[in-house]
Motif scaffolding. Structure first.
Motif, PDB file in Angstrom:
ATOM      1  N   ASN A  11      37.484 -39.055  11.023  1.00  0.00           N
ATOM      2  CA  ASN A  11      37.635 -40.506  11.198  1.00  0.00           C
ATOM      3  C   ASN A  11      38.964 -40.868  11.858  1.00  0.00           C
ATOM      4  O   ASN A  11      39.047 -41.855  12.577  1.00  0.00           O
ATOM      5  N   GLU A  12      39.992 -40.064  11.600  1.00  0.00           N
ATOM      6  CA  GLU A  12      41.307 -40.328  12.195  1.00  0.00           C
ATOM      7  C   GLU A  12      41.282 -40.192  13.718  1.00  0.00           C
ATOM      8  O   GLU A  12      42.153 -40.700  14.407  1.00  0.00           O
ATOM      9  N   ASP A  13      40.282 -39.472  14.236  1.00  0.00           N
ATOM     10  CA  ASP A  13      40.202 -39.231  15.682  1.00  0.00           C
ATOM     11  C   ASP A  13      39.454 -40.323  16.443  1.00  0.00           C
ATOM     12  O   ASP A  13      39.486 -40.338  17.672  1.00  0.00           O
ATOM     13  N   ILE A  14      38.764 -41.208  15.726  1.00  0.00           N
ATOM     14  CA  ILE A  14      37.871 -42.171  16.388  1.00  0.00           C
ATOM     15  C   ILE A  14      38.570 -42.933  17.515  1.00  0.00           C
ATOM     16  O   ILE A  14      38.083 -42.972  18.644  1.00  0.00           O
ATOM     17  N   HIS A  15      39.733 -43.507  17.200  1.00  0.00           N
ATOM     18  CA  HIS A  15      40.438 -44.344  18.160  1.00  0.00           C
ATOM     19  C   HIS A  15      40.753 -43.567  19.445  1.00  0.00           C
ATOM     20  O   HIS A  15      40.514 -44.044  20.554  1.00  0.00           O
ATOM     21  N   GLU A  16      41.262 -42.350  19.249  1.00  0.00           N
ATOM     22  CA  GLU A  16      41.662 -41.527  20.391  1.00  0.00           C
ATOM     23  C   GLU A  16      40.448 -41.081  21.214  1.00  0.00           C
ATOM     24  O   GLU A  16      40.481 -41.068  22.447  1.00  0.00           O
ATOM     25  N   VAL A  17      39.375 -40.712  20.521  1.00  0.00           N
ATOM     26  CA  VAL A  17      38.154 -40.285  21.207  1.00  0.00           C
ATOM     27  C   VAL A  17      37.575 -41.439  22.027  1.00  0.00           C
ATOM     28  O   VAL A  17      37.203 -41.269  23.192  1.00  0.00           O
ATOM     29  N   VAL A  18      37.535 -42.623  21.427  1.00  0.00           N
ATOM     30  CA  VAL A  18      37.030 -43.809  22.134  1.00  0.00           C
ATOM     31  C   VAL A  18      37.867 -44.083  23.395  1.00  0.00           C
ATOM     32  O   VAL A  18      37.327 -44.313  24.477  1.00  0.00           O
ATOM     33  N   ALA A  19      39.185 -44.005  23.262  1.00  0.00           N
ATOM     34  CA  ALA A  19      40.075 -44.240  24.401  1.00  0.00           C
ATOM     35  C   ALA A  19      39.862 -43.186  25.493  1.00  0.00           C
ATOM     36  O   ALA A  19      39.822 -43.506  26.686  1.00  0.00           O
ATOM     37  N   PHE A  20      39.694 -41.945  25.075  1.00  0.00           N
ATOM     38  CA  PHE A  20      39.500 -40.815  25.997  1.00  0.00           C
ATOM     39  C   PHE A  20      38.206 -40.989  26.800  1.00  0.00           C
ATOM     40  O   PHE A  20      38.174 -40.810  28.013  1.00  0.00           O
ATOM     41  N   LEU A  21      37.120 -41.370  26.105  1.00  0.00           N
ATOM     42  CA  LEU A  21      35.828 -41.558  26.771  1.00  0.00           C
ATOM     43  C   LEU A  21      35.832 -42.789  27.669  1.00  0.00           C
ATOM     44  O   LEU A  21      35.243 -42.782  28.743  1.00  0.00           O
ATOM     45  N   THR A  22      36.512 -43.847  27.208  1.00  0.00           N
ATOM     46  CA  THR A  22      36.601 -45.075  28.003  1.00  0.00           C
ATOM     47  C   THR A  22      37.298 -44.782  29.328  1.00  0.00           C
ATOM     48  O   THR A  22      36.857 -45.205  30.394  1.00  0.00           O
ATOM     49  N   LYS A  23      38.385 -44.019  29.233  1.00  0.00           N
ATOM     50  CA  LYS A  23      39.145 -43.645  30.426  1.00  0.00           C
ATOM     51  C   LYS A  23      38.283 -42.843  31.405  1.00  0.00           C
ATOM     52  O   LYS A  23      38.415 -42.961  32.620  1.00  0.00           O
ATOM     53  N   ALA A  24      37.367 -42.049  30.844  1.00  0.00           N
ATOM     54  CA  ALA A  24      36.485 -41.226  31.680  1.00  0.00           C
ATOM     55  C   ALA A  24      35.264 -42.014  32.163  1.00  0.00           C
ATOM     56  O   ALA A  24      34.421 -41.484  32.893  1.00  0.00           O
ATOM     57  N   GLY A  25      35.158 -43.272  31.730  1.00  0.00           N
ATOM     58  CA  GLY A  25      34.047 -44.110  32.167  1.00  0.00           C
ATOM     59  C   GLY A  25      32.741 -43.857  31.433  1.00  0.00           C
ATOM     60  O   GLY A  25      31.663 -44.187  31.907  1.00  0.00           O
ATOM     61  N   LEU A  26      32.820 -43.250  30.247  1.00  0.00           N
ATOM     62  CA  LEU A  26      31.609 -42.970  29.474  1.00  0.00           C
ATOM     63  C   LEU A  26      31.407 -43.985  28.356  1.00  0.00           C
ATOM     64  O   LEU A  26      32.353 -44.593  27.873  1.00  0.00           O
ATOM     65  N   SER A  27      30.173 -44.111  27.928  1.00  0.00           N
ATOM     66  CA  SER A  27      29.831 -45.020  26.839  1.00  0.00           C
ATOM     67  C   SER A  27      30.446 -44.538  25.522  1.00  0.00           C
ATOM     68  O   SER A  27      30.463 -43.345  25.222  1.00  0.00           O
TER      69      SER A  27
END
Length: 147
Positions: A11-27
């Motif tokens: 759960n601690e990774d959610i924010h970072e994972v979301v940011a990482f995928l957003t930057k890559a243009g993924l849903s």
């Protein structure tokens, strides 16, 4: 050689994972609910350099959110996929699908045991968010692996 760690996301990774995928243009849809079906890859400074996840419905999974930085080598990618297969088995999934529009990836997924479906539209995937999104992409190939 960069030291890389592959681990199950928390759960601690959610924010970072979301940011990482957003930057890559993924849903990023559905990540909060399925973070325990995600793997993260970190470098020696604990920076996120890769993600791979599974969207799960019942006993079926759909591979999603593959993003790796350019420093990734094919052996490392192979290791990442081997870890996701291990995770799928731990989650007691019976079958994994992936959808790709890169013909070049076919041999790679073949090595992992995936087999191409005759029809890219698979009934079993009709309620998967990511299958719906990908069905609009041209030249998609659907591949299946029974675990």
């Amino acid at each position: 050689m960069m030291l890389k760690v592959i681990r199950q996301a928390t759960n601690e990774d959610i924010h970072e994972v979301v940011a990482f995928l957003t930057k890559a243009g993924l849903s990023t849809e559905g990540i909060k609910h399925s973070i325990d079906c995600f793997l993260v890859v970190e470098d020696e400074e604990n920076r996120l350099i890769g993600t791979l996840g599974i969207e799960v419905q019942g006993k079926i999974g759909l591979i999603r959110s593959l993003v790796v930085t350019s420093s990734f080598e094919s052996e490392e990618l192979f290791a990442l996929f081997q870890e996701i297969l291990k995770l799928a088995k731990e989650k007691d999934l019976k079958r994994l699908y992936l959808i790709s529009n890169r013909k070049a990836s076919l041999a790679f997924f073949d090595l992992l045991g995936f087999q191409q479906e005759a029809d890219p539209i698979v009934d079993e995937l009709e309620n998967f968010i990511h299958a719906k999104k990908l069905s609009t992409v041209d030249n998609c190939i659907t591949m299946k692996l029974d675990l």
